[in-house]
Design a protein around this motif. Structure first.
Motif, PDB file in Angstrom:
ATOM      1  N   GLY A 218      40.140  45.452  48.818  1.00 12.62           N
ATOM      2  CA  GLY A 218      41.182  45.468  47.799  1.00 12.62           C
ATOM      3  C   GLY A 218      41.438  44.132  47.150  1.00 12.62           C
ATOM      4  N   SER A 219      41.211  43.045  47.873  1.00 14.48           N
ATOM      5  CA  SER A 219      41.472  41.722  47.319  1.00 14.48           C
ATOM      6  C   SER A 219      40.343  41.212  46.452  1.00 14.48           C
ATOM      7  CB  SER A 219      41.714  40.715  48.451  1.00 14.48           C
ATOM      8  OG  SER A 219      40.530  40.531  49.217  1.00 14.48           O
ATOM      9  N   ARG A 220      39.163  41.830  46.527  1.00 14.85           N
ATOM     10  CA  ARG A 220      37.982  41.258  45.892  1.00 14.85           C
ATOM     11  C   ARG A 220      37.511  41.982  44.641  1.00 14.85           C
ATOM     12  NH1 ARG A 220      33.862  42.155  48.980  1.00 14.85           N
ATOM     13  NH2 ARG A 220      34.827  43.331  50.663  1.00 14.85           N
ATOM     14  N   CYS A 221      37.682  43.278  44.579  1.00 25.64           N
ATOM     15  CA  CYS A 221      36.961  44.064  43.580  1.00 25.64           C
ATOM     16  C   CYS A 221      37.803  44.592  42.434  1.00 25.64           C
ATOM     17  CB  CYS A 221      36.280  45.249  44.260  1.00 25.64           C
ATOM     18  SG  CYS A 221      35.015  44.773  45.458  1.00 25.64           S
ATOM     19  N   VAL A 222      39.108  44.665  42.580  1.00 26.95           N
ATOM     20  CA  VAL A 222      39.976  45.323  41.610  1.00 26.95           C
ATOM     21  C   VAL A 222      40.862  44.305  40.897  1.00 26.95           C
ATOM     22  CG1 VAL A 222      41.867  46.969  41.321  1.00 26.95           C
ATOM     23  CG2 VAL A 222      40.024  47.450  42.954  1.00 26.95           C
ATOM     24  N   ARG A 223      40.966  44.455  39.577  1.00 29.24           N
ATOM     25  CA  ARG A 223      41.914  43.685  38.778  1.00 29.24           C
ATOM     26  C   ARG A 223      42.571  44.645  37.789  1.00 29.24           C
ATOM     27  NH1 ARG A 223      40.693  40.910  42.391  1.00 29.24           N
ATOM     28  NH2 ARG A 223      40.046  38.714  42.403  1.00 29.24           N
ATOM     29  N   LEU A 224      43.911  44.601  37.691  1.00 28.56           N
ATOM     30  CA  LEU A 224      44.672  45.517  36.845  1.00 28.56           C
ATOM     31  C   LEU A 224      45.678  44.752  35.989  1.00 28.56           C
ATOM     32  CD1 LEU A 224      45.634  48.160  39.575  1.00 28.56           C
ATOM     33  CD2 LEU A 224      43.663  48.257  38.037  1.00 28.56           C
ATOM     34  N   ALA A 225      45.966  45.288  34.804  1.00 25.33           N
ATOM     35  CA  ALA A 225      47.016  44.728  33.941  1.00 25.33           C
ATOM     36  C   ALA A 225      47.788  45.886  33.338  1.00 25.33           C
ATOM     37  CB  ALA A 225      46.412  43.850  32.852  1.00 25.33           C
TER      38      ALA A 225
ATOM     39  N   ASP B  21      31.446  39.216  42.882  1.00 22.78           N
ATOM     40  CA  ASP B  21      31.958  37.924  42.434  1.00 22.78           C
ATOM     41  C   ASP B  21      33.315  38.206  41.796  1.00 22.78           C
ATOM     42  OD1 ASP B  21      32.630  35.554  41.216  1.00 22.78           O
ATOM     43  OD2 ASP B  21      30.685  35.225  40.264  1.00 22.78           O
ATOM     44  N   SER B  22      34.386  37.898  42.507  1.00 24.39           N
ATOM     45  CA  SER B  22      35.727  38.244  42.022  1.00 24.39           C
ATOM     46  C   SER B  22      36.072  37.537  40.723  1.00 24.39           C
ATOM     47  CB  SER B  22      36.769  37.925  43.091  1.00 24.39           C
ATOM     48  OG  SER B  22      36.771  36.543  43.397  1.00 24.39           O
ATOM     49  N   ARG B  23      35.377  36.451  40.422  1.00 21.16           N
ATOM     50  CA  ARG B  23      35.646  35.741  39.160  1.00 21.16           C
ATOM     51  C   ARG B  23      35.291  36.598  37.953  1.00 21.16           C
ATOM     52  NH1 ARG B  23      32.086  30.551  40.366  1.00 21.16           N
ATOM     53  NH2 ARG B  23      30.685  32.303  40.900  1.00 21.16           N
ATOM     54  N   LEU B  24      34.349  37.492  38.111  1.00 22.16           N
ATOM     55  CA  LEU B  24      34.007  38.382  37.000  1.00 22.16           C
ATOM     56  C   LEU B  24      35.149  39.353  36.709  1.00 22.16           C
ATOM     57  CD1 LEU B  24      30.280  39.174  37.848  1.00 22.16           C
ATOM     58  CD2 LEU B  24      31.239  37.273  36.527  1.00 22.16           C
ATOM     59  N   GLY B  25      35.803  39.820  37.770  1.00 19.28           N
ATOM     60  CA  GLY B  25      36.983  40.648  37.570  1.00 19.28           C
ATOM     61  C   GLY B  25      38.108  39.882  36.904  1.00 19.28           C
ATOM     62  N   ASP B  26      38.270  38.620  37.309  1.00 16.05           N
ATOM     63  CA  ASP B  26      39.311  37.786  36.694  1.00 16.05           C
ATOM     64  C   ASP B  26      39.056  37.613  35.198  1.00 16.05           C
ATOM     65  OD1 ASP B  26      40.448  37.458  39.200  1.00 16.05           O
ATOM     66  OD2 ASP B  26      39.466  35.527  39.566  1.00 16.05           O
ATOM     67  N   LEU B  27      37.805  37.322  34.837  1.00 21.66           N
ATOM     68  CA  LEU B  27      37.459  37.171  33.423  1.00 21.66           C
ATOM     69  C   LEU B  27      37.663  38.480  32.677  1.00 21.66           C
ATOM     70  CD1 LEU B  27      36.262  35.730  30.983  1.00 21.66           C
ATOM     71  CD2 LEU B  27      33.969  36.272  31.886  1.00 21.66           C
ATOM     72  N   GLY B  28      37.214  39.572  33.258  1.00 22.26           N
ATOM     73  CA  GLY B  28      37.335  40.857  32.592  1.00 22.26           C
ATOM     74  C   GLY B  28      38.766  41.254  32.310  1.00 22.26           C
ATOM     75  N   ILE B  29      39.637  41.075  33.294  1.00 23.91           N
ATOM     76  CA  ILE B  29      41.029  41.487  33.070  1.00 23.91           C
ATOM     77  C   ILE B  29      41.714  40.566  32.074  1.00 23.91           C
ATOM     78  CG2 ILE B  29      42.247  40.215  34.897  1.00 23.91           C
ATOM     79  CD1 ILE B  29      42.641  43.953  33.979  1.00 23.91           C
ATOM     80  N   ALA B  30      41.315  39.293  32.016  1.00 26.21           N
ATOM     81  CA  ALA B  30      41.862  38.389  31.011  1.00 26.21           C
ATOM     82  C   ALA B  30      41.476  38.857  29.606  1.00 26.21           C
ATOM     83  CB  ALA B  30      41.366  36.970  31.263  1.00 26.21           C
ATOM     84  N   LEU B  31      40.254  39.306  29.441  1.00 22.53           N
ATOM     85  CA  LEU B  31      39.809  39.808  28.138  1.00 22.53           C
ATOM     86  C   LEU B  31      40.541  41.094  27.764  1.00 22.53           C
ATOM     87  CD1 LEU B  31      35.994  39.163  28.621  1.00 22.53           C
ATOM     88  CD2 LEU B  31      37.523  37.912  27.076  1.00 22.53           C
TER      89      LEU B  31
END
Length: 253
Positions: free
Chosen positions: A27-34, A47-57
């Motif tokens: 749960g801490s690594r793969c999911v990003r929600l807004a 790579d959790s950074r890809l989720g971070d970038l994706g949710i920012a976009l």
């Protein structure tokens, strides 16, 4: 070795996800929600950074297609990754890296995207999306939970017991409605997550009130009285004069 689903509720604007794997702490690594903006999955050699970038976009209003395109372009290791996005318009996009060696699939439906890799069969994500779409009137968290259970019933992961799972649903004011995680389980991660969800369900509004309107929430009488007794036992009344000001708190059983 992960199967997951992201979904959107038109009524509330909430986005949510349900996910499980045979590894730890998924749960801490793969999911990003807004809330009101979108949902992002980044899995398979995550790579959790890809989720971070994706949710920012997605927060900026980018479409799911443009988000996945930009995320894929951001890393030389994209062929090891499996990426999924769901935007505020209910559109989805995915990328399956060519270094994945297993059965991997995705299934998109209205306001949902199911994604999986190292699967037991090619029916898992289809079963998940069908379960999510079966009853649109159910709360988003329940629809996601049923989808995860359907994925497990359809075969789930090809080998290895499920060790972690998570259920997340956004809420307004930046306060999630659900952020429930089974970070380690003896092969029963989805069942353990269901039990946690059932225990937690119905407490959302009370916990929201604790954050947004704490004066409206009474103090538990048992904890209040136990605290007063312990303060007296330790001779700390001068530092913690709660007993002298009982009228400042409303108690409940």
């Amino acid at each position: 070795m992960t199967f997951s689903i992201i979904g959107h509720c038109d009524r509330t604007g909430a986005f949510g996800a349900a996910i499980t794997t045979s590894d730890l702490a998924v749960g801490s690594r793969c999911v990003r929600l807004a809330h009101g903006k979108g949902a992002m999955l980044s899995q398979h050699r995550t790579d959790s950074r890809l989720g971070d970038l994706g949710i920012a976009l997605l927060r900026e209003g980018q479409s799911a297609d443009d988000t996945v395109t930009q995320v894929c372009a951001s890393t030389p290791d994209i062929e090891w990754r499996q990426i999924g996005a769901l935007d505020a318009r209910g559109q989805s996009a995915v990328y399956h890296g060519r270094r994945m060696y297993s059965i991997y699939t995705h299934t998109a439906g209205r306001n949902c995207l199911a994604l999986g890799n190292i699967l037991d069969c090619d029916q898992v994500t289809g079963a998940m999306a069908a379960a999510f779409l079966a009853d649109p009137d159910l709360p988003l968290a329940e629809r996601l939970m049923r989808a995860l259970e359907a994925g497990e019933a359809a075969g789930g992961e090809v080998a290895g017991a499920l060790s972690s799972a998570a259920l997340q649903v956004t809420g307004d004011h930046g306060i999630p409605a659900y952020d429930l995680r089974i970070d380690i389980s003896d092969g029963r991660a989805v069942a353990d997550l269901r039990a946690l969800y059932e225990a937690y369900r119905g407490r959302e509004e009370g916990l929201r009130a604790v954050a947004l309107a704490p004066d409206s929430v009474p103090v538990q009488a048992a904890l209040f009285e136990a605290s007063i007794r312990r303060i007296a036992e330790l001779g700390l009344d001068a530092r913690f004069p709660t007993a002298l000001h009982r009228d400042r708190w409303t108690l409940r059983d």
